[in-house]
Enzyme design. Structure first.
Site, short mmCIF file in Angstrom:
data_model
loop_
_atom_site.label_atom_id
_atom_site.label_comp_id
_atom_site.label_asym_id
_atom_site.label_seq_id
_atom_site.Cartn_x
_atom_site.Cartn_y
_atom_site.Cartn_z
NE ARG A 15 29.52 86.52 58.15
CZ ARG A 15 28.48 86.66 57.34
NH1 ARG A 15 28.66 86.78 56.03
NH2 ARG A 15 27.25 86.68 57.82
CE LYS A 75 23.39 88.70 58.83
NZ LYS A 75 22.90 88.33 57.47
CE1 TYR A 94 26.18 91.42 51.87
CE2 TYR A 94 27.52 90.71 53.72
CZ TYR A 94 27.29 90.77 52.36
OH TYR A 94 28.18 90.18 51.49
CG HIS A 96 19.78 91.05 53.87
ND1 HIS A 96 19.85 90.67 52.54
CD2 HIS A 96 20.98 90.74 54.42
CE1 HIS A 96 21.05 90.15 52.31
NE2 HIS A 96 21.75 90.19 53.42
CD GLU A 118 21.40 94.22 51.54
OE1 GLU A 118 20.37 94.67 52.07
OE2 GLU A 118 22.54 94.27 52.08
CB ALA A 268 16.18 83.20 49.34
CG ASP A 270 20.34 87.01 55.13
OD1 ASP A 270 19.97 86.94 56.32
OD2 ASP A 270 21.52 86.91 54.78
#
Length: 370
Positions: A15, A75, A94, A96, A118, A268, A270
Site C-alpha cells: 500500500r 504502516k 497507523y 498500534h 486507528e 486482531a 495488530d
C-alpha cells in the site's frame, strides 16, 4: 506545508499512504507533496501519475524525512524510519502502539507528534480511518482461512460450503463489529455455517435484524465459546478495544477440545492478537501450527489487496490530511475533538491512555496540549 510520503518497507506491504488524487487535492490547496520514487507501484500508481498530480518525486526516504513537515504512511514506522523522525515533525499513519513498546519508546525519543489512524473517532463513536481496512481485513479473513483449511496447508481439508450430501465448514466469528460483520458476510456467502459472538446486545439485535438468517448470533461468554470450539473448523478473532491490547479469548489449554487442523485467523494481531498463541506473521510465511491447530496471523492483511486497500484508505484519510496540512496539528485537533482522539504522542509525551495502561507509561491529557 510539505507533505512527504515514503515507500512502505514493512515486508510484503504494497500500500501507499498518499494516492495521486490526494496529492492533486493537496497541491491544488497550495501544499508541496513529496513522493518517494516507486512508492505507489505496489498499488498500481507509477511516478508519472504523481507527477501529473503536481507532486515531486524524491529518490530516497531519507530526503523525504529530512524535508517534510508531515509524514503520511500506512504502516507503523519501522526502526530505520523511526531514527529519521525529528522534533516538531508530524507523523500520520497507523501506529498500534499498545503491543509495541519499542516503537513507542522510539517515537517518544524522536520528539515528533504522532496521530494514529486507528484511534481517530467520529460523531457516532466509530473509527473512520480504521473502518476501511477493517472492512478489507474482515472480507479477507474467510478467504485466507479457507486456504489455510486446505489439507496441503495443514488444515482439516474442509470446504467452506461443503457439497450436496456433505455439510459446510463451521465458522465462529468472535466480535460483531466492522471486521466481524464483514467476515461473517463473506463466510456465509461461501456457504459456511457461521455464528457471530458479541457482548453488545444492541449490536446482536442489529446483526439479526439486518442479516436475518444469513448467520447465527450469540452472546459472547467463556461458557458459550467452550461449547462452540469443539464444533468449529475455523475461528476468526475480530475483537477490538480501540488503541488497547486485544484480550486473549482462546487459550492453548483449550486446543485439545478442538478438531485437529482447525484454523484460527487472528485479525486482531495488530493489537497483540486475541488468541494466547498468536504471533505476527507475514504474507510470505503466513501460517504456523501449535498443538495441531493452524494459525493465520498476518499483521497487514489488507496489504495483500493493495490497490483496493490504498484507494479505500485514501478516501478516508484525505480530508484529515488536508486539514492537518492547512491548519497544523494543534489547530486541527482544537477544531476537531475526534481528530484529537488520534493523538498518541507529542514531544516526548504519551497522550493516549489505553496505550499508557498497556505499557505502564504515564500519559498526559491531550486537551492540555492544545
Amino acid at each position: 506545508m510539505k507533505i512527504g510520503c515514503p515507500t512502505e518497507i514493512k515486508p510484503q506491504e504494497y500500500r501507499v499512504g498518499v494516492t495521486p488524487n490526494a496529492a492533486l487535492e493537496a497541491v491544488s490547496q497550495g501544499h508541496e507533496v513529496l513522493i518517494q520514487s516507486g512508492a505507489g507501484l505496489g498499488a498500481g500508481f507509477d511516478d508519472a501519475a504523481y507527477e501529473a498530480a503536481g507532486a515531486r518525486i524524491i529518490d530516497t526516504a531519507a530526503e523525504i524525512f529530512a524535508s517534510a513537515d508531515m509524514i503520511v504512511k500506512v504502516k507503523e514506522p519501522q526502526p530505520v524510519e523511526r531514527k529519521m523522525l525529528r522534533q516538531g515533525q508530524l507523523l500520520f499513519t497507523y501506529l498500534h502502539l499498545a503491543p509495541d513498546p519499542e516503537q513507542t519508546k522510539d517515537l517518544l525519543a524522536s520528539g515528533c507528534t504522532a496521530i494514529a489512524y486507528e484511534t481517530v473517532t467520529d460523531r457516532s463513536g466509530g473509527l473512520p480511518l480504521l473502518a476501511p481496512m477493517s472492512e478489507v481485513a474482515g472480507r479477507l479473513a474467510p478467504q485466507v482461512g479457507a486456504w489455510t483449511l486446505q489439507k496441503a496447508n495443514g488444515g482439516r481439508g474442509v470446504l467452506m460450503g461443503g457439497v450436496p450430501g456433505v455439510g459446510p465448514a463451521r465458522v465462529i466469528v468472535i466480535g460483531g463489529g466492522v471486521v466481524g460483520t464483514h467476515a461473517a458476510k463473506i463466510a456465509a456467502g461461501m456457504g459456511a455455517d457461521v455464528t457471530v459472538l458479541d457482548r453488545s446486545l444492541p449490536r446482536l439485535r442489529y446483526l439479526d435484524d439486518v442479516f436475518g438468517g444469513t448467520f447465527k448470533t450469540g452472546y459472547s461468554s467463556a461458557g458459550l465459546l467452550e461449547e462452540l470450539l469443539p464444533l468449529a473448523d475455523m475461528v476468526i478473532g475480530a475483537v477490538l478495544i480501540p488503541g488497547a491490547a486485544a484480550p486473549k479469548l482462546v487459550r492453548r489449554d483449550q486446543f485439545p477440545m478442538m478438531k485437529p487442523g482447525a484454523v484460527l485467523v487472528d485479525v486482531a494481531i495488530d493489537q497483540g492478537g486475541c488468541f494466547e498463541t498468536s504471533r505476527a506473521t507475514t504474507h510470505q510465511d503466513p501460517i504456523y501450527e501449535v498443538d495441531g491447530i493452524m494459525h493465520y496471523c498476518v499483521a497487514n492483511m489488507p496489504g495483500a489487496v493493495a490497490r483496493t486497500s490504498t484507494l479505500a484508505l485514501g478516501n478516508a484519510t484525505m480530508p484529515f490530511m488536508l486539514a492537518l496540512a492547512k491548519k497544523g496539528w494543534k489547530q486541527s485537533c482544537a477544531d476537531d475533538p475526534h481528530l484529537l482522539n488520534g493523538l498518541n504522542v507529542h514531544a516526548g509525551q504519551l497522550t493516549y491512555e489505553a496505550v499508557g495502561a498497556a505499557l505502564g507509561i504515564d500519559t498526559v491529557d491531550p486537551k492540555s496540549l492544545i
